[in-house]
Design an enzyme around this catalytic site. Structure first.
Site, PDB file in Angstrom:
ATOM      1  N   THR A 281       1.191  -1.187  -7.767  1.00 36.54           N
ATOM      2  CA  THR A 281       1.091  -1.493  -9.391  1.00 36.54           C
ATOM      3  C   THR A 281      -0.535  -1.143  -9.796  1.00 36.54           C
ATOM      4  OG1 THR A 281       0.790  -3.972  -9.051  1.00 36.54           O
ATOM      5  CG2 THR A 281       3.205  -2.854 -10.060  1.00 36.54           C
TER       6      THR A 281
ATOM      7  N   PHE B 189       1.022 -13.654  -1.572  1.00 45.44           N
ATOM      8  CA  PHE B 189      -0.142 -14.119  -1.547  1.00 45.44           C
ATOM      9  C   PHE B 189      -0.953 -13.685  -0.343  1.00 45.44           C
ATOM     10  CE2 PHE B 189       2.107 -16.872  -4.347  1.00 45.44           C
ATOM     11  CZ  PHE B 189       1.497 -16.820  -5.466  1.00 45.44           C
ATOM     12  N   LEU B 190      -0.443 -12.895   0.502  1.00 45.75           N
ATOM     13  CA  LEU B 190      -1.134 -12.347   1.943  1.00 45.75           C
ATOM     14  C   LEU B 190      -2.309 -11.695   1.581  1.00 45.75           C
ATOM     15  CD1 LEU B 190      -0.795  -9.194   2.147  1.00 45.75           C
ATOM     16  CD2 LEU B 190       1.756  -9.806   2.993  1.00 45.75           C
TER      17      LEU B 190
ATOM     18  N   ASN C 143      -5.238 -14.854  -8.358  1.00 44.81           N
ATOM     19  CA  ASN C 143      -6.445 -13.694  -7.807  1.00 44.81           C
ATOM     20  C   ASN C 143      -7.555 -13.933  -8.898  1.00 44.81           C
ATOM     21  OD1 ASN C 143      -5.022 -13.016  -5.583  1.00 44.81           O
ATOM     22  ND2 ASN C 143      -4.497 -10.931  -6.387  1.00 44.81           N
TER      23      ASN C 143
ATOM     24  N   LYS D   6       5.792   8.408   6.331  1.00 44.25           N
ATOM     25  CA  LYS D   6       5.634   7.169   6.887  1.00 44.25           C
ATOM     26  C   LYS D   6       6.888   6.638   7.492  1.00 44.25           C
ATOM     27  CE  LYS D   6       2.870   4.377   3.548  1.00 44.25           C
ATOM     28  NZ  LYS D   6       2.504   3.522   2.611  1.00 44.25           N
TER      29      LYS D   6
ATOM     30  N   GLU E 247      -4.792  -8.659   3.166  1.00 41.44           N
ATOM     31  CA  GLU E 247      -5.085  -7.766   4.404  1.00 41.44           C
ATOM     32  C   GLU E 247      -5.648  -8.181   5.365  1.00 41.44           C
ATOM     33  OE1 GLU E 247      -5.787  -3.929   2.603  1.00 41.44           O
ATOM     34  OE2 GLU E 247      -4.520  -4.111   0.789  1.00 41.44           O
TER      35      GLU E 247
ATOM     36  N   CYS F  82      -6.717  -5.405  -4.741  1.00 42.86           N
ATOM     37  CA  CYS F  82      -5.969  -6.514  -5.572  1.00 42.86           C
ATOM     38  C   CYS F  82      -7.021  -7.141  -6.531  1.00 42.86           C
ATOM     39  CB  CYS F  82      -5.188  -7.349  -5.112  1.00 42.86           C
ATOM     40  SG  CYS F  82      -3.659  -6.512  -4.337  1.00 42.86           S
TER      41      CYS F  82
ATOM     42  N   ASN G 160     -18.247 -17.370   0.245  1.00 41.24           N
ATOM     43  CA  ASN G 160     -19.341 -16.512   0.972  1.00 41.24           C
ATOM     44  C   ASN G 160     -19.862 -15.363   0.167  1.00 41.24           C
ATOM     45  OD1 ASN G 160     -18.347 -17.899   3.614  1.00 41.24           O
ATOM     46  ND2 ASN G 160     -16.527 -16.477   3.546  1.00 41.24           N
TER      47      ASN G 160
HETATM   48  N1  LIG Z   1      -1.999  -5.113  -0.732  1.00 41.47           N
HETATM   49  C1  LIG Z   1      -2.069  -6.375  -0.559  1.00 41.47           C
HETATM   50  O1  LIG Z   1      -2.681  -7.067   0.178  1.00 41.47           O
HETATM   51  C2  LIG Z   1      -1.327  -6.937  -1.591  1.00 41.47           C
HETATM   52  C3  LIG Z   1      -0.730  -6.254  -2.479  1.00 41.47           C
HETATM   53  N2  LIG Z   1       0.078  -7.172  -3.590  1.00 41.47           N
HETATM   54  C4  LIG Z   1       0.906  -6.380  -4.577  1.00 41.47           C
HETATM   55  O2  LIG Z   1       1.959  -5.608  -3.948  1.00 41.47           O
HETATM   56  C5  LIG Z   1       2.224  -4.474  -4.359  1.00 41.47           C
HETATM   57  C6  LIG Z   1       2.170  -3.512  -3.384  1.00 41.47           C
HETATM   58  O3  LIG Z   1       1.008  -3.209  -3.118  1.00 41.47           O
HETATM   59  P1  LIG Z   1       0.700  -2.469  -1.541  1.00 41.47           P
HETATM   60  O4  LIG Z   1       1.709  -2.946  -0.614  1.00 41.47           O
HETATM   61  O5  LIG Z   1      -0.885  -2.672  -1.270  1.00 41.47           O
HETATM   62  O6  LIG Z   1       1.007  -1.167  -2.220  1.00 41.47           O
HETATM   63  P2  LIG Z   1       0.916   0.452  -1.076  1.00 41.47           P
HETATM   64  O7  LIG Z   1       0.542   1.383  -2.286  1.00 41.47           O
HETATM   65  O8  LIG Z   1       0.258   0.287   0.311  1.00 41.47           O
HETATM   66  O9  LIG Z   1       2.614   0.777  -1.028  1.00 41.47           O
HETATM   67  C7  LIG Z   1       3.284   0.928  -2.004  1.00 41.47           C
HETATM   68  C8  LIG Z   1       4.535   1.813  -1.098  1.00 41.47           C
HETATM   69  O10 LIG Z   1       5.558   2.194  -1.957  1.00 41.47           O
HETATM   70  C9  LIG Z   1       6.195   3.361  -1.913  1.00 41.47           C
HETATM   71  N3  LIG Z   1       6.734   3.855  -3.227  1.00 41.47           N
HETATM   72  C10 LIG Z   1       6.590   4.018  -4.418  1.00 41.47           C
HETATM   73  N4  LIG Z   1       7.624   4.336  -5.077  1.00 41.47           N
HETATM   74  C11 LIG Z   1       8.663   4.209  -4.289  1.00 41.47           C
HETATM   75  C12 LIG Z   1      10.153   4.422  -4.619  1.00 41.47           C
HETATM   76  N5  LIG Z   1      10.711   4.549  -5.884  1.00 41.47           N
HETATM   77  N6  LIG Z   1      10.939   3.937  -3.749  1.00 41.47           N
HETATM   78  C13 LIG Z   1      10.430   3.664  -2.310  1.00 41.47           C
HETATM   79  N7  LIG Z   1       9.133   3.519  -2.068  1.00 41.47           N
HETATM   80  C14 LIG Z   1       8.461   3.845  -3.091  1.00 41.47           C
HETATM   81  C15 LIG Z   1       4.938   4.348  -1.541  1.00 41.47           C
HETATM   82  O11 LIG Z   1       5.376   5.445  -1.095  1.00 41.47           O
HETATM   83  C16 LIG Z   1       4.075   3.258  -0.924  1.00 41.47           C
HETATM   84  O12 LIG Z   1       4.352   3.343   0.575  1.00 41.47           O
HETATM   85  C17 LIG Z   1       1.161  -4.455  -5.672  1.00 41.47           C
HETATM   86  O13 LIG Z   1       1.831  -4.738  -6.826  1.00 41.47           O
HETATM   87  C18 LIG Z   1       0.000  -5.077  -5.161  1.00 41.47           C
HETATM   88  O14 LIG Z   1      -0.705  -5.662  -6.127  1.00 41.47           O
HETATM   89  C19 LIG Z   1       0.346  -8.398  -3.635  1.00 41.47           C
HETATM   90  C20 LIG Z   1      -0.656  -9.025  -2.396  1.00 41.47           C
HETATM   91  C21 LIG Z   1      -1.104  -8.637  -1.530  1.00 41.47           C
HETATM   92  O1  LIG Z   2      -3.222  -9.803  -4.351  1.00 43.40           O
HETATM   93  C1  LIG Z   2      -3.579  -9.449  -3.167  1.00 43.40           C
HETATM   94  O2  LIG Z   2      -3.622  -8.336  -2.864  1.00 43.40           O
HETATM   95  C2  LIG Z   2      -4.317 -10.464  -2.397  1.00 43.40           C
HETATM   96  O3  LIG Z   2      -5.915 -10.271  -2.724  1.00 43.40           O
HETATM   97  C3  LIG Z   2      -6.695 -11.052  -1.946  1.00 43.40           C
HETATM   98  O4  LIG Z   2      -6.490 -10.714  -0.455  1.00 43.40           O
HETATM   99  P1  LIG Z   2      -7.533  -9.382   0.191  1.00 43.40           P
HETATM  100  O5  LIG Z   2      -7.683  -8.587  -1.100  1.00 43.40           O
HETATM  101  O6  LIG Z   2      -6.629  -8.879   1.012  1.00 43.40           O
HETATM  102  O7  LIG Z   2      -8.687  -9.904   0.863  1.00 43.40           O
HETATM  103  P2  LIG Z   2      -9.698 -11.288   0.647  1.00 43.40           P
HETATM  104  O8  LIG Z   2      -9.871 -12.052   1.977  1.00 43.40           O
HETATM  105  O9  LIG Z   2      -9.127 -12.168  -0.429  1.00 43.40           O
HETATM  106  O10 LIG Z   2     -10.904 -10.506   0.369  1.00 43.40           O
HETATM  107  C4  LIG Z   2     -11.049  -9.808  -1.055  1.00 43.40           C
HETATM  108  C5  LIG Z   2     -12.643  -9.392  -1.262  1.00 43.40           C
HETATM  109  O11 LIG Z   2     -13.449 -10.621  -1.376  1.00 43.40           O
HETATM  110  C6  LIG Z   2     -14.533 -10.572  -0.563  1.00 43.40           C
HETATM  111  N1  LIG Z   2     -14.551 -11.996  -0.403  1.00 43.40           N
HETATM  112  C7  LIG Z   2     -13.768 -12.790   0.085  1.00 43.40           C
HETATM  113  C8  LIG Z   2     -14.274 -14.327   0.207  1.00 43.40           C
HETATM  114  C9  LIG Z   2     -15.610 -14.319   0.043  1.00 43.40           C
HETATM  115  O12 LIG Z   2     -16.037 -15.795   0.144  1.00 43.40           O
HETATM  116  N2  LIG Z   2     -16.449 -13.588  -0.469  1.00 43.40           N
HETATM  117  C10 LIG Z   2     -15.958 -12.513  -0.650  1.00 43.40           C
HETATM  118  O13 LIG Z   2     -16.868 -11.623  -1.087  1.00 43.40           O
HETATM  119  C11 LIG Z   2     -13.891  -9.784   0.732  1.00 43.40           C
HETATM  120  O14 LIG Z   2     -15.157  -9.429   1.188  1.00 43.40           O
HETATM  121  C12 LIG Z   2     -13.031  -8.658   0.010  1.00 43.40           C
HETATM  122  O15 LIG Z   2     -13.948  -7.661  -0.439  1.00 43.40           O
HETATM  123  C13 LIG Z   2      -6.070 -12.685  -1.791  1.00 43.40           C
HETATM  124  O16 LIG Z   2      -6.842 -13.290  -1.015  1.00 43.40           O
HETATM  125  C14 LIG Z   2      -4.732 -12.655  -1.657  1.00 43.40           C
HETATM  126  O17 LIG Z   2      -4.145 -13.994  -1.510  1.00 43.40           O
HETATM  127  C15 LIG Z   2      -3.669 -11.828  -2.388  1.00 43.40           C
HETATM  128  O18 LIG Z   2      -2.218 -11.921  -2.010  1.00 43.40           O
END
Ligand SMILES: NC(=O)C1=CN([C@@H]2O[C@H](COP(=O)(O)OP(=O)(O)OC[C@H]3O[C@@H](n4cnc5c(N)ncnc54)[C@H](O)[C@@H]3O)[C@@H](O)[C@H]2O)C=CC1
Ligand SMILES: O=C(O)[C@H]1O[C@H](OP(=O)(O)OP(=O)(O)OC[C@H]2O[C@@H](n3ccc(=O)[nH]c3=O)[C@H](O)[C@@H]2O)[C@H](O)[C@@H](O)[C@@H]1O
Length: 442
Positions: A86, A152-153, A208, A35, A155, A260, A251
């Site tokens: 996590t 809170f972003l 969430n 990566k 994807e 998440c 929706n």
């Molecule tokens: N994916 C999302 O949309 C969101 C995720 N979160 C939270 O944020 C956190 C991260 O989620 P993602 O970005 O989806 O995770 P991810 O699994 O996509 O990425 C985590 C990264 O951390 C790296 N990593 C692991 N151990 C490490 C270490 N010791 N040093 C350096 N790098 C290390 C991994 O190689 C990986 O690239 C989780 O707790 C998730 O619940 C919160 C809001 C939105």
């Molecule tokens: O903690 C997280 O990772 C994130 O989880 C969600 O974001 P995300 O999972 O990226 O996407 P959403 O747009 O929330 O959609 C989640 C799921 O719900 C579904 N969904 C969403 C909205 C809706 O009205 N109906 C519905 O079925 C989507 O299809 C999708 O499968 C939250 O919206 C973010 O605020 C939060 O940061």
């Protein structure tokens, strides 16, 4: 300010890129060498609209760096963000292994006072646990403050969300540390809410869980509407006109997936049960969602009978549009059931195929062409509302499919529009449109 971000997944990379874009000097650290090599070449390891362009811009302007070396990455940093995963454990609770490892990496490598900011979603009490681990393992005589700064972003729109979020939550014991994080974020122009650490940690899970509840609620209403002849789109619109309810996240469809909502809802029921509180409402939300994911298959089986040998076009694989993320995607459950039924499956997705291959495997075929997926198919299942699917000329179904029979899990089309074509169409929480003349599937 010099900032380090540990973990370059959806949250860490977007955070690092955004902080560099508002002028900070950022080093992103990841243990995944492949990566880091990609990112150093200006290639984003994840698909997120607008991310790669911004990443390349900030690399070229000398504000954004990537490394696998924690010591080098932490050098001169005043603030270290933790953004590692996590994931869920077998019992549904949050696995803190990566968090613990980063805390040890920090303790072993920092040479001056730092503020450690946790962006990862962690159970209440974890930020203090992180501080304990760091303090117990510190090599140098330095001071560490902790700040909870949940993310809170979403994807698929993570870059947009980072620059246009509704709030930034900062949980801190030390108001000086909170102030530093507030100042770092000032250029985003987003309101900052400062609270205590435990409340900040809970705000993330509660938010969430609330959004997941809204989705399961509207899905239940949709399932009832369908049987009573009401239309869920109309119902959701009418409900959303009330500002106390709000029109977003109403929706109806085949439920929520992603990295998440599924994991965080389960983790919160675990957090509650640890203090002997049974979170019955959230348990039902999870149950409703699990059932919802199988509904499309049930509808198809009720209509067609046996799916054995039927050519099924599975439209959309990622858990939502505009992402290549397959974590907890409804397509995983659906394709598994289709394979159990011995259907002949061809799946379309514009972005997520390589991730899908790893998870779903080679039991189904894949294509990036929607037309190819539809060619000679007996039925189509819409799983993800990609624009390519929403904007298709409906005549394509008639022209390409053996039988234009559609089960739409995301309510992509207007019913009045569908009625203009010789298509049989079943969606979620709405009346079915029957083709004229009727489509016969043996
Ligand atoms: N994916 C999302 O949309 C969101 C995720 N979160 C939270 O944020 C956190 C991260 O989620 P993602 O970005 O989806 O995770 P991810 O699994 O996509 O990425 C985590 C990264 O951390 C790296 N990593 C692991 N151990 C490490 C270490 N010791 N040093 C350096 N790098 C290390 C991994 O190689 C990986 O690239 C989780 O707790 C998730 O619940 C919160 C809001 C939105
Ligand atoms: O903690 C997280 O990772 C994130 O989880 C969600 O974001 P995300 O999972 O990226 O996407 P959403 O747009 O929330 O959609 C989640 C799921 O719900 C579904 N969904 C969403 C909205 C809706 O009205 N109906 C519905 O079925 C989507 O299809 C999708 O499968 C939250 O919206 C973010 O605020 C939060 O940061």
């Amino acid at each position: 300010m010099k900032i380090s971000v540990v973990g370059t997944g959806y949250v860490g990379l977007v955070t690092g890129v955004a902080l560099s874009q508002i002028g900070h000097n950022v080093t992103c650290i990841d243990i995944d060498q492949e990566k880091v090599e990609k990112m150093n070449k200006g290639i984003s390891p994840i698909y997120e609209p607008g991310l790669e362009e911004l990443m390349v811009k900030n690399i070229n302007e000398g504000r954004l760096f990537f490394s696998t070396n924690h010591q080098q990455g932490f050098k001169d940093s005043k603030v270290i963000y933790i953004a590692v995963g996590t994931p869920e454990k077998a019992d549904g609770s949050a696995n803190l292994t990566f968090i613990e490892q980063v805390a040890k990496n920090i303790a072993a490598n920092i040479e001056e006072d730092v503020i450690v900011v946790t962006k990862s979603t962690v159970p209440v009490g974890t930020n203090h646990y992180i501080k304990d681990i760091i303090q117990q393992n510190l090599v140098k005589d330095v001071t560490v403050e902790i700040v909870s700064n949940p993310e809170f972003l979403r994807e698929g729109s993570s870059v947009y969300d980072t620059f246009n979020g509704d709030r930034i939550v900062v949980g801190a014991d030390n108001m000086e540390a909170a102030k530093v994080i507030k100042v770092i974020n000032e250029p985003f122009g987003i309101p900052v809410y400062v609270t205590d650490v435990q409340s900040a940690e809970m705000i993330k899970y509660a938010s969430n869980a609330f959004l997941a509840t809204k989705i399961s609620f509207i899905n239940e209403i949709g399932n009832i509407c369908e049987k009573l002849g009401a239309d869920i789109e109309s119902v959701a619109f009418g409900m959303g006109l009330d500002k106390r309810i709000g029109s977003m996240f109403l929706n109806a469809g085949i439920g929520y997936g992603g990295s998440c909502f599924p994991k965080d809802t389960k983790a919160l029921t675990q957090i509650a049960s640890n203090i002997d509180h049974q979170f019955e409402l959230l348990e039902s939300v999870i149950k409703v969602n699990n059932n919802q994911q199988s509904l499309l298959i049930e509808k198809a089986k009720n209509r067609v009978g046996n799916l054995k040998g039927k050519r099924v076009a599975l439209l959309g694989l990622s858990f939502k549009p505009n992402t290549d993320d397959m974590r907890e995607a409804a397509s995983i459950v659906i394709s598994k059931k289709l394979l159990e039924e011995e259907a002949d499956v061809i799946a379309f997705d514009p972005i997520a195929i390589s991730n899908a291959r790893r998870i779903i495997g080679e039991g189904i075929q894949y294509t990036e062409s929607l037309e190819e997926a539809l060619e000679d198919s007996d039925l189509a299942l819409i799983v993800t509302e990609w624009d390519q699917i929403k904007e298709i000329n409906l005549q394509t179904y008639v022209d390409k499919m053996k039988n234009p029979l559609i089960f739409d899990g995301r309510n992509c089309y207007d019913l009045n529009e569908v009625e203009k074509y010789s298509i049989e169409y079943h969606s979620m929480g709405r009346r079915s449109v029957l083709a004229k003349p009727a489509v016969a599937v043996q």
